[in-house]
Design an enzyme around this catalytic site. Sequence first.
Site, short mmCIF file in Angstrom:
data_model
loop_
_atom_site.label_atom_id
_atom_site.label_comp_id
_atom_site.label_asym_id
_atom_site.label_seq_id
_atom_site.Cartn_x
_atom_site.Cartn_y
_atom_site.Cartn_z
N ARG A 30 47.00 27.24 48.70
CA ARG A 30 46.01 26.50 49.27
C ARG A 30 45.40 27.26 50.41
NH1 ARG A 30 45.99 21.03 47.01
NH2 ARG A 30 46.32 21.44 44.87
N ARG A 34 39.87 22.37 51.63
CA ARG A 34 39.16 21.63 52.79
C ARG A 34 39.57 21.51 54.17
NH1 ARG A 34 40.95 16.33 49.16
NH2 ARG A 34 42.31 17.85 48.90
N ARG A 43 31.43 23.07 48.96
CA ARG A 43 31.60 21.96 48.05
C ARG A 43 30.52 21.08 47.92
NH1 ARG A 43 36.33 17.61 47.84
NH2 ARG A 43 35.26 16.68 49.39
N ASP A 80 42.28 25.59 39.36
CA ASP A 80 43.06 24.63 39.37
C ASP A 80 44.19 24.75 38.24
OD1 ASP A 80 43.39 22.02 41.21
OD2 ASP A 80 44.11 21.45 39.04
N TYR A 157 51.28 15.75 34.42
CA TYR A 157 49.63 14.79 34.40
C TYR A 157 49.15 14.79 33.01
CZ TYR A 157 49.60 17.00 39.36
OH TYR A 157 49.76 17.14 40.50
O1 CP3 Z 1 45.96 28.24 46.72
C1 CP3 Z 1 44.70 28.21 46.70
O2 CP3 Z 1 43.91 28.37 47.36
C2 CP3 Z 1 44.03 28.42 45.28
C3 CP3 Z 1 43.52 27.15 44.47
C4 CP3 Z 1 44.39 26.17 43.95
C5 CP3 Z 1 43.94 24.87 43.85
N1 CP3 Z 1 44.70 24.08 43.08
C6 CP3 Z 1 42.42 24.40 44.34
C7 CP3 Z 1 42.42 22.89 44.69
C8 CP3 Z 1 45.70 26.21 43.54
C9 CP3 Z 1 46.64 27.29 43.05
C10 CP3 Z 1 45.75 24.77 42.72
C11 CP3 Z 1 47.00 24.29 41.96
C12 CP3 Z 1 47.18 23.03 41.84
N2 CP3 Z 1 46.49 22.05 41.47
C13 CP3 Z 1 48.56 22.46 41.72
C14 CP3 Z 1 49.77 23.20 41.97
C15 CP3 Z 1 50.00 23.73 43.37
C16 CP3 Z 1 50.67 22.84 44.21
O3 CP3 Z 1 50.06 22.18 45.16
O4 CP3 Z 1 51.98 22.53 44.08
C17 CP3 Z 1 48.48 20.98 41.62
C18 CP3 Z 1 49.70 20.19 41.34
C19 CP3 Z 1 47.13 20.81 41.22
C20 CP3 Z 1 46.41 19.37 40.95
C21 CP3 Z 1 45.59 19.25 41.76
N3 CP3 Z 1 44.23 19.63 41.76
C22 CP3 Z 1 45.78 18.30 42.98
C23 CP3 Z 1 46.85 17.41 43.31
C24 CP3 Z 1 44.62 18.24 43.48
C25 CP3 Z 1 44.28 17.55 45.06
C26 CP3 Z 1 43.53 16.32 45.00
C27 CP3 Z 1 43.31 15.64 46.13
O5 CP3 Z 1 42.48 15.05 46.48
O6 CP3 Z 1 43.86 16.03 47.32
C28 CP3 Z 1 43.75 19.06 43.18
C29 CP3 Z 1 42.27 19.48 43.53
C30 CP3 Z 1 42.33 20.79 44.35
N4 CP3 Z 1 42.53 21.99 43.78
C31 CP3 Z 1 41.87 21.27 45.48
C32 CP3 Z 1 41.61 22.28 45.59
C33 CP3 Z 1 41.13 23.09 46.96
C34 CP3 Z 1 40.99 19.90 46.43
C35 CP3 Z 1 39.70 19.54 45.82
C36 CP3 Z 1 38.90 19.02 46.78
O7 CP3 Z 1 38.62 17.91 46.91
O8 CP3 Z 1 37.83 20.01 47.35
#
Ligand code: CP3
Length: 359
Positions: A30, A34, A43, A80, A157
């Site tokens: 990540r 944010r 965003r 994602d 999921y």
């Molecule tokens: O690492 C990086 O910089 C690459 C980008 C990346 C994202 N998601 C961007 C993202 C990666 C590798 C993921 C993988 C991901 N997505 C996982 C596995 C990694 C982990 O954390 O174990 C999982 C479980 C997800 C599912 C998912 N997508 C979740 C739980 C969330 C967060 C929701 C929240 O509101 O907190 C997302 C959205 C997401 N994916 C965000 C980002 C930067 C946040 C989106 C935003 O609001 O801008």
Amino acid sequence: MTSSPPPTNDRLLRALRREPVDRTPVWLMRQAGRYLPEYRASRRDAGSFLAMAKNPDLACEVTLQPLRRFPLDAAILFSDILTIPDAMGLELYFVEGEGPKFRHPVRDAAAIARLGVPDMEGELRYVMDAVRVIRRELDNRVPLIGFSGSPWTLACYMVEGGGSKDFARIKAMALNDPKALHALLSVNTDAVIAYLAAQRAAGAQVLQVFDTWGGVLSPAMYRAFSLPYLTRIARELERGDGPDRTPLILFGKGTAAYLEDLAASGADGVGVDWLVGLDEAARRTAGRVALQGNLDPAVLYGNPDAIRREVASVLDAYRDGNGGSREGHVFNLGHGMSPDMNPDHVGVLVEAVHAHSAR
Ligand code: CP3
């Protein structure tokens, strides 16, 4: 891809082959997100996270943002893990403050039987286009990491319909209709292999599988519903040989009990969270794989002196468990960054890794 030259900074690729490097490579799960004001601005302009992830130029922009600030040793594709089920027809959406959700979760054998592997240059073309644009813009400065969720984590999921605390629905399915769950895991595995292969063909130079929810299973259930599918990916995913090999990292959260199995899976690297010491992890995996990790992400809430101290302790723990050698270690957090973290502290972390690990 075999046809392109290695990146100028190839520390990550060398470390994943357990070859000598001048200093331990570092990237952060990540690392784009944010906590960066420029991410929040992108965003806001795009309208939503999904709009950004589905637009290759915007995905490229946010992928590069952390690299402009910090001397990281890799870029990770901005996307994602839930793109696969979305492309299978489940329809991903986000509710502010509630995380990801699906409009059409799969809850029974009939719904699972209707699922198929999406077309990687069709429904998922936007991901492959993002990989191609990022590779062009990176211009070989650092390697690009592509990724996927694990079959089990995606299934969580898909069955729950979003995030979960107790995983009640999918665990009930594991108990009451294991055949249906295996059918779901099997189609997910086919899709993950095709997805990673397509990212590699588009230019991804390292691949990582996130088994974020592997650790919520009992050992017997992990060995039934997660490990065999991770092993199938590690064995079946075609990724070349020698210096042209595209390494595969298996990251698991709460899965340190299975380090020996993960090291024997055929993966090139294993990602570990911070609930196990890297000295123990290195001893137990005994040079069979490279290890990635494992600073507690909460260390970024500490002050710069605390961050430097904790970074040194992770680097030294790896060396102590690896016969006194630092080779074969990729520095990372034990899980992803949080939105309220201070970007300046990330700079301190990266600099501390490079300074303390210089050979
Ligand atoms: O690492 C990086 O910089 C690459 C980008 C990346 C994202 N998601 C961007 C993202 C990666 C590798 C993921 C993988 C991901 N997505 C996982 C596995 C990694 C982990 O954390 O174990 C999982 C479980 C997800 C599912 C998912 N997508 C979740 C739980 C969330 C967060 C929701 C929240 O509101 O907190 C997302 C959205 C997401 N994916 C965000 C980002 C930067 C946040 C989106 C935003 O609001 O801008």
